[in-house]
Design an enzyme around this catalytic site. Sequence first.
Site, PDB file in Angstrom:
ATOM      1  N   CYS A 280       0.833  -1.199   0.000  1.00 33.82           N
ATOM      2  CA  CYS A 280       0.000   0.000   0.000  1.00 33.82           C
ATOM      3  C   CYS A 280       0.873   1.256   0.000  1.00 33.82           C
ATOM      4  CB  CYS A 280      -0.922  -0.030   1.220  1.00 33.82           C
ATOM      5  SG  CYS A 280      -1.707   1.522   1.631  1.00 33.82           S
TER       6      CYS A 280
ATOM      7  N   CYS B 129       0.288   3.599   2.882  1.00 35.37           N
ATOM      8  CA  CYS B 129       0.775   3.040   4.150  1.00 35.37           C
ATOM      9  C   CYS B 129       2.258   3.366   4.366  1.00 35.37           C
ATOM     10  CB  CYS B 129       0.588   1.527   4.178  1.00 35.37           C
ATOM     11  SG  CYS B 129      -1.136   0.991   4.023  1.00 35.37           S
TER      12      CYS B 129
END
Length: 242
Positions: A165, A168
């Site tokens: 991600c 993230c």
Amino acid sequence: MSQFNLKSFKNSITAIILLFTIVGFAQNQNTITLQLAPFSAKIKEQKNPQIVDARGPEEFALNHINGAVNFNLETKNYTEYVARLDKSKPVFIYSIGAGRSNLLAKELLKNGFSEVHDLQGGIAAWIGGGKPFYTNLKSKLTLAEYNKIIADNKSVLVDIGSRYCGACKKVKPILETIRAEQGTNLKIIEIDLEESPQVIADLKTVKVFPTLILYQNGKIVFKKDGSNDLKKEVDAALANKI
């Protein structure tokens, strides 16, 4: 221009605007980004649902929705996978966020598919909502261990995400700054989908990656998506300002 012609002209413009509105509305109905509940419900309505995981093969191998096939626009034999799908039936697509799945949805619609649904929040929403999924991993962290950490520490910041991600990854340097400043005053837990999928499912609170949760004395002080103002909110909470 006469009054009659002016009236006819205005009526024609109105008709054209209405036509474009109807056409645009009809096109938008073909692809719908759905939240978890309706996405899951529509899948259950299908005898043999067509579910497509638009992530990479490494991600898919670790975890995915039961019954899903894996391909995206960068897949080498992309056209072969598309040819196996029934254009007259709904297709259900997901990724991590909306990037790869949304691009794939648009491409399928261009190729004559009648109905495509994209899952809002992707795999995070599905597993985070406690829906059944395949995994070849045993979670490093159990729900019991998670709850013990929360109970044994006055302040705990939990970062839930995925190594695949992009958003993230932006959280990590912020966490390092917070960790350096707070030291033992704050316990930080980082939970990745690739290491502890079951605890994410058991929490039943994650709708998107990344999700940040701050606990104080066992209670949630705040829960947020993404890194915006994360440090500011953590600092304020630890100073008892929120």
